[in-house]
Scaffold this active site. Sequence first.
Site, PDB file in Angstrom:
ATOM      1  N   ASP A 192      -6.369  -7.699   6.208  1.00 33.30           N
ATOM      2  CA  ASP A 192      -7.659  -7.414   6.822  1.00 33.30           C
ATOM      3  C   ASP A 192      -8.638  -7.147   5.686  1.00 33.30           C
ATOM      4  O   ASP A 192      -8.282  -7.241   4.512  1.00 33.30           O
ATOM      5  CB  ASP A 192      -7.577  -6.246   7.811  1.00 33.30           C
ATOM      6  CG  ASP A 192      -7.008  -4.979   7.184  1.00 33.30           C
ATOM      7  OD1 ASP A 192      -6.923  -4.897   5.935  1.00 33.30           O
ATOM      8  OD2 ASP A 192      -6.637  -4.062   7.933  1.00 33.30           O
ATOM      9  N   GLU A 248      -9.932  -4.440   4.524  1.00 35.67           N
ATOM     10  CA  GLU A 248      -9.527  -3.315   3.675  1.00 35.67           C
ATOM     11  C   GLU A 248      -8.376  -3.728   2.758  1.00 35.67           C
ATOM     12  O   GLU A 248      -8.374  -3.443   1.559  1.00 35.67           O
ATOM     13  CB  GLU A 248      -9.099  -2.135   4.550  1.00 35.67           C
ATOM     14  CG  GLU A 248      -9.082  -0.798   3.847  1.00 35.67           C
ATOM     15  CD  GLU A 248     -10.464  -0.216   3.679  1.00 35.67           C
ATOM     16  OE1 GLU A 248     -10.614   0.687   2.833  1.00 35.67           O
ATOM     17  OE2 GLU A 248     -11.391  -0.657   4.378  1.00 35.67           O
ATOM     18  N   HIS A 258      -4.782 -12.755  13.496  1.00 38.27           N
ATOM     19  CA  HIS A 258      -3.894 -11.622  13.752  1.00 38.27           C
ATOM     20  C   HIS A 258      -3.297 -11.750  15.142  1.00 38.27           C
ATOM     21  O   HIS A 258      -3.850 -12.406  16.021  1.00 38.27           O
ATOM     22  CB  HIS A 258      -4.662 -10.305  13.657  1.00 38.27           C
ATOM     23  CG  HIS A 258      -5.093  -9.978  12.261  1.00 38.27           C
ATOM     24  ND1 HIS A 258      -5.805  -8.843  11.959  1.00 38.27           N
ATOM     25  CD2 HIS A 258      -4.910 -10.626  11.097  1.00 38.27           C
ATOM     26  CE1 HIS A 258      -6.037  -8.813  10.662  1.00 38.27           C
ATOM     27  NE2 HIS A 258      -5.514  -9.883  10.124  1.00 38.27           N
ATOM     28  N   TYR A 278       1.402  -5.613  12.923  1.00 43.02           N
ATOM     29  CA  TYR A 278       0.288  -4.857  12.336  1.00 43.02           C
ATOM     30  C   TYR A 278      -0.581  -4.248  13.430  1.00 43.02           C
ATOM     31  O   TYR A 278      -0.943  -4.914  14.393  1.00 43.02           O
ATOM     32  CB  TYR A 278      -0.539  -5.774  11.440  1.00 43.02           C
ATOM     33  CG  TYR A 278      -1.546  -5.041  10.606  1.00 43.02           C
ATOM     34  CD1 TYR A 278      -1.178  -3.959   9.815  1.00 43.02           C
ATOM     35  CD2 TYR A 278      -2.880  -5.430  10.599  1.00 43.02           C
ATOM     36  CE1 TYR A 278      -2.108  -3.291   9.036  1.00 43.02           C
ATOM     37  CE2 TYR A 278      -3.813  -4.782   9.816  1.00 43.02           C
ATOM     38  CZ  TYR A 278      -3.419  -3.706   9.039  1.00 43.02           C
ATOM     39  OH  TYR A 278      -4.343  -3.044   8.268  1.00 43.02           O
ATOM     40  N   ARG A 299      -3.635  -2.712  13.281  1.00 42.95           N
ATOM     41  CA  ARG A 299      -5.102  -2.775  13.247  1.00 42.95           C
ATOM     42  C   ARG A 299      -5.508  -4.215  13.546  1.00 42.95           C
ATOM     43  O   ARG A 299      -5.584  -5.050  12.659  1.00 42.95           O
ATOM     44  CB  ARG A 299      -5.651  -2.315  11.893  1.00 42.95           C
ATOM     45  CG  ARG A 299      -5.456  -0.840  11.655  1.00 42.95           C
ATOM     46  CD  ARG A 299      -6.158  -0.354  10.394  1.00 42.95           C
ATOM     47  NE  ARG A 299      -5.902   1.067  10.195  1.00 42.95           N
ATOM     48  CZ  ARG A 299      -4.898   1.563   9.488  1.00 42.95           C
ATOM     49  NH1 ARG A 299      -4.047   0.733   8.917  1.00 42.95           N
ATOM     50  NH2 ARG A 299      -4.735   2.855   9.355  1.00 42.95           N
ATOM     51  N   ASP A 306      -2.278  -5.306   3.359  1.00 45.70           N
ATOM     52  CA  ASP A 306      -2.545  -5.756   4.729  1.00 45.70           C
ATOM     53  C   ASP A 306      -3.552  -6.904   4.755  1.00 45.70           C
ATOM     54  O   ASP A 306      -4.470  -6.965   3.922  1.00 45.70           O
ATOM     55  CB  ASP A 306      -3.067  -4.602   5.576  1.00 45.70           C
ATOM     56  CG  ASP A 306      -2.024  -3.503   5.762  1.00 45.70           C
ATOM     57  OD1 ASP A 306      -0.821  -3.824   5.712  1.00 45.70           O
ATOM     58  OD2 ASP A 306      -2.413  -2.329   5.928  1.00 45.70           O
ATOM     59  N   GLU A 356       0.800  -1.234   0.000  1.00 47.47           N
ATOM     60  CA  GLU A 356       0.000   0.000   0.000  1.00 47.47           C
ATOM     61  C   GLU A 356       0.830   1.280   0.000  1.00 47.47           C
ATOM     62  O   GLU A 356       0.476   2.247  -0.658  1.00 47.47           O
ATOM     63  CB  GLU A 356      -0.930   0.056   1.237  1.00 47.47           C
ATOM     64  CG  GLU A 356      -2.003  -0.980   1.255  1.00 47.47           C
ATOM     65  CD  GLU A 356      -1.651  -2.108   2.188  1.00 47.47           C
ATOM     66  OE1 GLU A 356      -2.552  -2.644   2.807  1.00 47.47           O
ATOM     67  OE2 GLU A 356      -0.445  -2.432   2.293  1.00 47.47           O
TER      68      GLU A 356
END
Length: 954
Positions: A105, A107, A383, A336, A338, A103, A17
């Site tokens: 997740d 998103e 996670h 990470y 989040r 990532d 990203e």
Amino acid sequence: MSPSSETAHGQRLVIVESPAKAKTIKGYLGPGYIVEASVGHIRDLPSTAAEVPDKYTGEVRRLGVDVDHDFAPIYVVNADKKSQVSKLKSLLAESDELFLATDEDREGEAIAWHLQQVLKPKVPVHRMVFHEITKTAIQEAVANPRELNQRLVDAQETRRILDRLYGFEVSPVLWKKVMPKLSAGRVQSVATRLVVERERERMAFRTASYWDLVGTFGTGRTPVDAANPETFGARLASVDGKRIASGRDFGSDGRLKAGSTNTLHLDEQAARQLAAALAQTAFSVRSVESKPYRRSPYAPFRTTTLQQEASRKLGFGAKRTMQVAQKLYENGFITYMRTDSTTLSDTAIAAARAQVTQLYGADYLPDAPRTYASKVKNAQEAHEAVRPSGDRFRTPAETGLSGDDFKLYELIWMRTVASQMKDAVGQSVTVRVGGASADGRDVEFSASGKIITFHGFLKAYVEGADDPNAELDDRERRLPQVAQGDPLAADRITPEGHATKPPARYTEASLVKELEDREIGRPSTYASIIDTIIQRRYVFKKGTALVPSFLSFAVVNLLEKHFGRLVDYDFTAKMEDDLDRIAAGEAQSVPWLKRFYFGEGEGAAGGAAEAGNGDGDHLGGLKELVTDLGAIDAREISSFRISEDITLRVGRYGPYVERASAVEGEPGQRADIPDELPPDELTVELAEELLAKPSGDFELGPDPVSGNMLVAKDGRYGPYVTEILPEGTPKTGKNAVKPRTASLFKTMSLDTVTLEDALRLLSLPRVVGTDPEGAEITAQNGRYGPYLKRGTDSRSLTSEDQLFTITLEEALAIYAQPKQRGRAAAAPPLKELGTDPVSERPVVVKDGRFGPYVTDGETNATLRKDDDVETITPERGYELLAEKRARGPVKKAAKKAPAKKAAAKKTTTTKTAATKTAAKKTAAKKTTTAKTATAKKAAAKKAAAGKPAATDEG
């Protein structure tokens, strides 16, 4: 196969990203890899109708979603990402494999899917996932890729469509009924309601006063050392068996709660009489109760607990915390950030346990590793918790970090290491002291103590608290060694008065906790939600407290009355459950969206009112709700009664108080409400005071030259004088005439300004004279104070009076001095306030060009109108600095690019647009586009420009 070696696979393209993440990963991969950033999302729903392709019309063009065809989203490549997409396509054309390393997740999975859809790779595609950016983790991720998780992609798309429908349908209602450019969102509106409801509680709160006694008792023995005191304090607990009332016994109405029959409410007089009656009392120990004390370590950080602790300990807002954490993650310092999991990998547990032994010794290491179960529903256990990266944790000193990066890393490191340490143990003791008063009443005092015999994890980390008066876990309270029946002497019996306090406003930390406890939204979005409601002016910060604006009261009032279900806490939590069921494959997206938007399906609501506030299908029907707006009275929604004849109104230009005229047909009194006045401070008395202030036009008299009436006014930017131009004077066009206007000097006020003052102010700028070269020198009053101007050379004056008194000789003398470059020598501070609790720097009051201000050397905050240099307290200074930090740096407005010539529009351009606007124009300028299509696009652009864009932020 080593990912750093040249292989038969040839060149591999890895897309992440962010450029920072790309740079770090690139260092762990060899020459056979190209690592490039997508720079976030490359494709999304269109933000305006002008971005929608011409083949779409009507509601599809407005919403960017085709609600009549299974809610098909219309995706467009972001205008500012077109050049990056071209670059990625070019790199892909030269590559033999594609690794999507966004990532892990929802998103990140969605970004990876959009990249695959846009780039259309003809080479093998792999999904590369990792939770930390270390050499080992990156190489393992390359060696063990997986397929795209379509279920996660669908779940993210459903959320995106839901938020678009909510934002684009409800926001226009706010524009029409409250104020333009407002926004509504599935989570942001509920978060705003929470803050407003807390303020309503504060406004309805009535303070109760209560008293008790505090006694200081001694054993009569000589203390051996400070660790073994022989005196202690105790608070009055009961009189004749009745418990003494404390704050928890009173309701928000200021009265004792029901069921408080065995409670004694002491007032000041009763407390003082009782203290006097105990002056000669002989006291003794009635009981000693001892219990073992044990405190286990706190779980490692997840996203929300990290935000809460960073707020309490470092003074960071949620947005600032996530920005720093993102930087630490992308540079390989933490995992990470989040995550809603508190799980640690075996590698991390081993690293933490090794560090416990190394730093604190084997005595602090438990026999077995500690594991923590997540308390968050639907937590993604794949996670990890937020922790230092790697199989060996770097101590903060070893990282080379500084500033915010160091502070946050240290916090994460300490919490992670402490999570693998032994419990803290000790003893808690309660001592009851009794005696009889001179008038025969039996009284009992109580004292509590705590001794920590083994600090365990508290050696490494102590969690903060939202309540500044709360006692932290490592605090000890030692009591003397006493036994039942021991005599005690009362050294002092003191009456103490107390008052109940309204519920505390939310801070960022406590609002994050409240949203998580209510299961509203996703923890990873809380930082952006809080930032949104601050940017939308629904909430502002006073110190660390979140204060709702009067505007938010009007918005929440409308939503509660006409869209009740949409801001209902349980409804929003149920929606989150539904979205998680869709992500788990237990529910289908399209039928669910149909029920939400159209109210279709079994149990659907029958009408707009029922869909908004009824008890039927919890999804209801959004479309019908936003169609029937006739029942919404805009004036009523934005009006709040303060007293019988004073009303608060939220107008298009801000809030104001109004008193209706006693004479029908005549205008009433109005007064603007000061910016950032907390709603609970707008009392009837303050409203009367505001209305009593001079707020109209004060006629000072006619200008002897022009004959125009001169008036003094109080504007939003301070008092000023101006002239009233004759009727018929053109106000627009090339012949327009602007009235002369001048701000009052600091030494002037509306109550005392005269016609002579006004004439002098309007005479500025004053020509002082010409220098020997013939250049004119003028005296002017500007934004930064009074100054002299000669051509482009300006020199500051020391006082406003000099504007009228300075002579040509004095002006020439000023210009004869070398112009001062940079900062002048620092003037001594006006006052010293102490050390700021956040920055830990000395805070002083200084005099600046805008008046006195407080500073800690890093942050400056101007004193407010009601602040005075002589009387300002250290606490007020710290509060002003905290408010300024919370607002962040002032953003400078971007300069507008000059308009392009009309002729240039006809040419075909191959250059990538630098801005969205330019990109839109480029798309419309292609020579192959038919004239009719061009006309449609131009019309769409014009329509889009005519009203503000709706937002669909959660």
